[in-house]
Design a protein around this motif. Structure first.
Motif, PDB file in Angstrom:
ATOM      1  N   GLU A 160    -106.961  50.536 -24.308  1.00 10.25           N
ATOM      2  CA  GLU A 160    -106.858  49.548 -23.345  1.00 10.25           C
ATOM      3  C   GLU A 160    -106.373  48.108 -24.211  1.00 10.25           C
ATOM      4  O   GLU A 160    -105.744  47.297 -23.683  1.00 10.25           O
ATOM      5  N   ARG A 161    -106.891  48.038 -25.440  1.00 12.15           N
ATOM      6  CA  ARG A 161    -106.511  47.017 -26.255  1.00 12.15           C
ATOM      7  C   ARG A 161    -104.951  46.840 -26.244  1.00 12.15           C
ATOM      8  O   ARG A 161    -104.437  45.850 -26.329  1.00 12.15           O
ATOM      9  N   ALA A 162    -104.418  47.816 -26.685  1.00  7.72           N
ATOM     10  CA  ALA A 162    -103.098  47.875 -26.799  1.00  7.72           C
ATOM     11  C   ALA A 162    -102.427  47.450 -25.668  1.00  7.72           C
ATOM     12  O   ALA A 162    -101.172  46.990 -25.591  1.00  7.72           O
ATOM     13  N   GLU A 163    -102.732  48.084 -24.413  1.00  8.30           N
ATOM     14  CA  GLU A 163    -102.184  47.519 -23.248  1.00  8.30           C
ATOM     15  C   GLU A 163    -102.420  46.059 -22.786  1.00  8.30           C
ATOM     16  O   GLU A 163    -101.209  45.428 -22.362  1.00  8.30           O
ATOM     17  N   ILE A 164    -103.309  45.661 -23.253  1.00  8.89           N
ATOM     18  CA  ILE A 164    -103.563  44.228 -22.980  1.00  8.89           C
ATOM     19  C   ILE A 164    -102.820  43.342 -23.821  1.00  8.89           C
ATOM     20  O   ILE A 164    -102.001  42.455 -23.362  1.00  8.89           O
ATOM     21  N   ILE A 165    -102.587  43.867 -25.275  1.00  8.03           N
ATOM     22  CA  ILE A 165    -101.739  43.050 -25.966  1.00  8.03           C
ATOM     23  C   ILE A 165    -100.015  43.151 -25.287  1.00  8.03           C
ATOM     24  O   ILE A 165     -99.367  42.087 -25.383  1.00  8.03           O
ATOM     25  N   ASP A 166     -99.819  44.465 -24.790  1.00 10.70           N
ATOM     26  CA  ASP A 166     -98.479  44.729 -24.237  1.00 10.70           C
ATOM     27  C   ASP A 166     -98.371  43.566 -22.935  1.00 10.70           C
ATOM     28  O   ASP A 166     -97.246  43.086 -22.623  1.00 10.70           O
ATOM     29  N   ILE A 167     -99.234  43.598 -22.092  1.00  9.53           N
ATOM     30  CA  ILE A 167     -99.291  42.770 -20.948  1.00  9.53           C
ATOM     31  C   ILE A 167     -98.982  41.377 -21.315  1.00  9.53           C
ATOM     32  O   ILE A 167     -98.367  40.573 -20.771  1.00  9.53           O
ATOM     33  N   LEU A 168     -99.912  40.764 -22.352  1.00  6.81           N
ATOM     34  CA  LEU A 168     -99.800  39.435 -23.159  1.00  6.81           C
ATOM     35  C   LEU A 168     -98.374  39.142 -23.618  1.00  6.81           C
ATOM     36  O   LEU A 168     -97.672  38.083 -23.304  1.00  6.81           O
ATOM     37  N   GLN A 169     -97.950  40.162 -24.403  1.00  2.54           N
ATOM     38  CA  GLN A 169     -96.394  40.041 -24.800  1.00  2.54           C
ATOM     39  C   GLN A 169     -95.395  39.758 -23.750  1.00  2.54           C
ATOM     40  O   GLN A 169     -94.557  38.948 -23.967  1.00  2.54           O
ATOM     41  N   HIS A 170     -95.708  40.682 -22.565  1.00  2.00           N
ATOM     42  CA  HIS A 170     -94.609  40.685 -21.622  1.00  2.00           C
ATOM     43  C   HIS A 170     -94.574  39.006 -21.183  1.00  2.00           C
ATOM     44  O   HIS A 170     -93.711  38.489 -20.707  1.00  2.00           O
ATOM     45  N   HIS A 171     -95.967  38.720 -20.832  1.00  2.00           N
ATOM     46  CA  HIS A 171     -96.094  37.273 -20.119  1.00  2.00           C
ATOM     47  C   HIS A 171     -95.365  36.262 -21.124  1.00  2.00           C
ATOM     48  O   HIS A 171     -94.981  35.158 -20.734  1.00  2.00           O
TER      49      HIS A 171
END
Length: 158
Positions: free
Chosen positions: A142-153
């Motif tokens: 989930e940490r990895a997915e959160i980082i991906d979401i933040l990078q996208h934004h």
């Protein structure tokens, strides 16, 4: 928010905090990113009730013999943990604040299930030890997915 909750805040020097701070510097508004993270964590937290496991992947403690006996007497399923009526899983929600996300449940018994403890002498099962069955938290994937979401934004903000 009564019950139990987790907070995601921008502080410290972790990868998530760095990405949040970069996003905040670039856009000045974390709300869209935090809303996407909230939706993601809401879904993954509810999945834990299906998988019957903690954020770290460990299985929840088995039902006590007292609980199994009660469920049999009441004609309920004995193979599901924390899902008697589905209230706890469906009570999970998130709130957005100023550059902040809170995820949790407003059910009074949520904290007992998350952390464990001894039931009240006036409860349905008085003075019983309840093992911790954590359902809130952030797993490594989930940490990895959160980082991906933040990078996208962040990429959109640039």
């Amino acid at each position: 928010m009564a019950g139990t909750q987790i907070k995601v805040e921008a502080q410290g020097r972790t990868a998530i905090s760095k990405a949040l701070n970069n996003l905040l510097k670039q856009s000045g508004n974390l709300t869209p990113a935090l809303a996407d993270i909230g939706e993601y964590l809401l879904e993954s937290t509810q999945q834990r009730f299906i998988d019957q496991q903690a954020p770290n992947g460990s299985p929840w403690a088995e039902l006590s013999s007292t609980t199994v006996e009660r469920k049999i007497t009441e004609g309920e399923r004995t193979d599901r943990i924390l899902t008697e009526s589905g209230t706890l899983a469906s009570s999970i929600h998130y709130q957005l604040g100023h550059n902040q996300l809170e995820l949790g449940s407003n059910e009074e018994y949520a904290a007992m299930q998350q952390f464990g403890g001894v039931t009240s002498p006036f409860s349905m099962m008085p003075n019983q030890d309840i093992p911790a069955r954590p359902f809130l938290g952030i797993a490594p994937f989930e940490r990895a997915e959160i980082i991906d979401i933040l990078q996208h934004h962040l990429a959109k903000a640039l």
